[in-house]
Design a protein around this motif. Structure first.
Motif, mmCIF file in Angstrom:
data_model
loop_
_atom_site.group_PDB
_atom_site.id
_atom_site.type_symbol
_atom_site.label_atom_id
_atom_site.label_comp_id
_atom_site.label_asym_id
_atom_site.label_seq_id
_atom_site.Cartn_x
_atom_site.Cartn_y
_atom_site.Cartn_z
ATOM 1 N N SER A 38 0.803 -1.166 0.204
ATOM 2 C CA SER A 38 0.352 -0.137 -0.266
ATOM 3 C C SER A 38 0.864 1.020 -0.022
ATOM 4 C CB SER A 38 -0.351 -0.098 0.996
ATOM 5 O OG SER A 38 -0.335 0.332 2.756
ATOM 6 N N TYR A 39 2.075 0.982 1.112
ATOM 7 C CA TYR A 39 2.815 2.118 0.455
ATOM 8 C C TYR A 39 3.303 2.298 -0.508
ATOM 9 C CZ TYR A 39 2.871 2.730 5.450
ATOM 10 O OH TYR A 39 2.105 3.379 6.887
ATOM 11 N N GLU A 88 3.371 6.053 -2.697
ATOM 12 C CA GLU A 88 3.622 6.589 -3.831
ATOM 13 C C GLU A 88 3.886 6.707 -4.931
ATOM 14 O OE1 GLU A 88 7.622 5.371 -3.228
ATOM 15 O OE2 GLU A 88 7.513 5.440 -0.649
ATOM 16 N N TRP A 89 3.241 6.433 -5.909
ATOM 17 C CA TRP A 89 2.726 5.850 -7.014
ATOM 18 C C TRP A 89 1.264 7.343 -7.076
ATOM 19 C CZ3 TRP A 89 -1.515 5.735 -10.630
ATOM 20 C CH2 TRP A 89 -1.105 5.578 -11.777
ATOM 21 N N ALA A 90 0.198 6.829 -6.240
ATOM 22 C CA ALA A 90 -0.939 7.893 -6.318
ATOM 23 C C ALA A 90 -0.142 9.272 -6.104
ATOM 24 C CB ALA A 90 -1.506 7.959 -5.624
ATOM 25 N N ALA A 91 0.669 9.743 -4.992
ATOM 26 C CA ALA A 91 1.406 10.957 -5.208
ATOM 27 C C ALA A 91 1.814 11.510 -5.517
ATOM 28 C CB ALA A 91 2.174 11.184 -3.989
ATOM 29 N N CYS A 92 2.679 11.026 -6.728
ATOM 30 C CA CYS A 92 3.572 10.201 -8.892
ATOM 31 C C CYS A 92 2.487 11.560 -9.149
ATOM 32 C CB CYS A 92 5.219 10.593 -8.438
ATOM 33 S SG CYS A 92 6.301 9.938 -7.192
ATOM 34 N N SER A 137 2.094 8.017 6.736
ATOM 35 C CA SER A 137 2.075 8.217 5.276
ATOM 36 C C SER A 137 1.824 9.781 4.586
ATOM 37 C CB SER A 137 0.408 7.170 5.251
ATOM 38 O OG SER A 137 0.366 6.127 5.711
ATOM 39 N N VAL A 138 1.467 10.648 4.637
ATOM 40 C CA VAL A 138 1.660 11.899 4.957
ATOM 41 C C VAL A 138 3.162 11.686 4.630
ATOM 42 C CG1 VAL A 138 1.739 14.172 5.728
ATOM 43 C CG2 VAL A 138 -0.128 12.776 6.387
ATOM 44 N N SER A 186 -15.694 6.791 -4.406
ATOM 45 C CA SER A 186 -14.716 6.936 -5.512
ATOM 46 C C SER A 186 -15.715 7.895 -5.997
ATOM 47 C CB SER A 186 -14.917 5.747 -6.466
ATOM 48 O OG SER A 186 -15.878 5.247 -6.438
ATOM 49 N N GLU A 187 -16.809 8.323 -5.394
ATOM 50 C CA GLU A 187 -18.145 9.345 -6.242
ATOM 51 C C GLU A 187 -17.164 11.104 -5.960
ATOM 52 O OE1 GLU A 187 -22.206 8.346 -5.904
ATOM 53 O OE2 GLU A 187 -21.766 6.992 -4.818
ATOM 54 N N HIS A 188 -16.487 10.649 -5.316
ATOM 55 C CA HIS A 188 -15.691 12.100 -5.042
ATOM 56 C C HIS A 188 -14.197 12.029 -5.505
ATOM 57 C CE1 HIS A 188 -19.638 12.388 -3.303
ATOM 58 N NE2 HIS A 188 -18.976 11.531 -2.504
ATOM 59 N N ALA A 189 -14.137 11.102 -6.507
ATOM 60 C CA ALA A 189 -12.161 11.154 -6.902
ATOM 61 C C ALA A 189 -11.949 10.879 -7.949
ATOM 62 C CB ALA A 189 -11.872 9.950 -6.017
ATOM 63 N N SER A 190 -10.776 11.626 -8.742
ATOM 64 C CA SER A 190 -10.103 12.088 -10.057
ATOM 65 C C SER A 190 -9.887 10.105 -10.419
ATOM 66 C CB SER A 190 -9.837 12.631 -10.423
ATOM 67 O OG SER A 190 -8.523 12.493 -10.013
ATOM 68 N N LEU A 191 -9.212 9.679 -9.513
ATOM 69 C CA LEU A 191 -8.843 8.534 -9.603
ATOM 70 C C LEU A 191 -8.648 7.927 -7.610
ATOM 71 C CD1 LEU A 191 -7.157 6.894 -11.348
ATOM 72 C CD2 LEU A 191 -4.919 7.811 -11.189
ATOM 73 N N LEU A 192 -8.603 6.540 -8.005
ATOM 74 C CA LEU A 192 -8.975 6.058 -6.648
ATOM 75 C C LEU A 192 -7.551 4.545 -7.169
ATOM 76 C CD1 LEU A 192 -9.444 4.915 -4.010
ATOM 77 C CD2 LEU A 192 -11.399 3.173 -4.699
ATOM 78 N N VAL A 193 -6.249 4.922 -6.566
ATOM 79 C CA VAL A 193 -5.211 4.051 -6.056
ATOM 80 C C VAL A 193 -4.621 2.961 -4.566
ATOM 81 C CG1 VAL A 193 -2.755 3.802 -6.721
ATOM 82 C CG2 VAL A 193 -4.120 6.099 -7.219
#
Length: 287
Positions: A18-19, A23-27, A64-65, A94-101
């Motif tokens: 998950s970490y 990192e993928w999501a942050a980038c 995580s932050v 997911s209804e309030h996201a552009s992308l879920l990772v």
């Protein structure tokens, strides 16, 4: 707030997978100019006080932050810690996201399974695109090797469901300067029969697959001139083609038909096989 302004949501559970997804999501959030929301979901455990569970969640989110700050120090980050079943909570978010990772497996995953039930269920039910970050290449070649891949691979079918897949794939390529977009369409003699094509003429079936790709992509290269596009009609199983292509892809994009979630039909056999066996990150796009 428009869809283009909604945050990227990354789910964490304390596992290294998950970490890696975080990192993928942050980038990706930085590439897209979006905020990042870090979510930790856990079912309520009545054997442990709610205060203790909240404290554990806060500690995990704080860690995580901190991880995000190391890879994307200027990224705007927020956190959430709902008490619920993970797949249900993530589907609602997911209804309030552009992308879920998500990571491919969490702390509860069995080593014999390539993808966890929460990841598979969420990818089948979410209202926004879901990226499941697989780490098979990093296990074998090192994380640095995995980061060198730049191709975006989009798997398309010969119908309107490919529109959303192509939209997502082109935007993903635009967000990665220098990325090449490989649009893959797997065909067989049987699939050409279903589409009304010739039954026994292999060359004619191959030509029909090329025409299908040309029709699906018509106008897009002109709208995205900065993206190098390669059209790949491939004879053989679509899922095998996509799994093979994922080995050298920064992201593999597949579609999921809307409307069948309640009956358990969120993922087609091709999508489920690709998601289960791919060697890199896979984006599942509702079509």
């Amino acid at each position: 707030m428009t869809t283009a302004e909604l945050p990227v949501i990354a789910a964490v559970d304390g596992s290294w997978r998950s970490y890696e997804a975080l990192e993928w999501a942050a980038c990706d959030a930085v590439r897209r100019g979006l905020a990042l929301t870090i979510v930790h979901v856990r079912p309520l455990n009545r054997r442990i006080s709610q205060e203790a569970q909240r404290r554990e969640a806060e500690e995990l989110l704080a860690e995580s932050v901190g991880r995000v700050a190391q890879v994307a120090p200027t990224l705007h980050t927020s956190t959430l810690a709902p008490m619920d079943f993970p797949a249900a909570a993530l589907t609602a978010l997911s209804e309030h996201a552009s992308l879920l990772v998500l990571g491919s497996r969490g702390l509860g995953g069995f080593r014999s399974l390539l993808i966890g039930s929460n990841s598979l269920t969420t990818a089948s039910m979410a209202k926004c695109p879901v990226v499941v970050v697989r780490s098979g290449r990093a296990d074998e070649e090192g994380a640095e090797a995995a980061e060198t891949f730049t191709d975006i691979v989009a798997g398309v079918a010969a119908d309107e469901s490919s529109e959303a897949v192509l939209d997502f794939a082109f935007e993903a390529a635009v967000a990665r300067p220098g990325a090449r977009l490989r649009i893959v369409h797997g065909w067989t003699m049987f699939s050409s029969m279903l589409s009304g094509g010739p039954v026994f003429d292999r060359d004619a079936a191959a030509g029909a697959a090329e025409r299908t790709l040309a029709e699906l992509t018509a106008g897009r290269p002109e709208r995205y001139p900065q993206v190098e596009v390669v059209q790949e009609p491939v004879h053989g199983s679509a899922s095998h083609t996509l799994v093979t292509a994922s080995a050298t892809a920064a992201l593999t994009v597949i579609g999921r038909r809307k409307g069948g979630e309640e009956l358990g039909f969120g993922l087609s056999p091709v999508a489920q096989t690709t998601l289960t066996h791919a060697l890199g990150p896979v984006a599942v796009v509702p079509c």
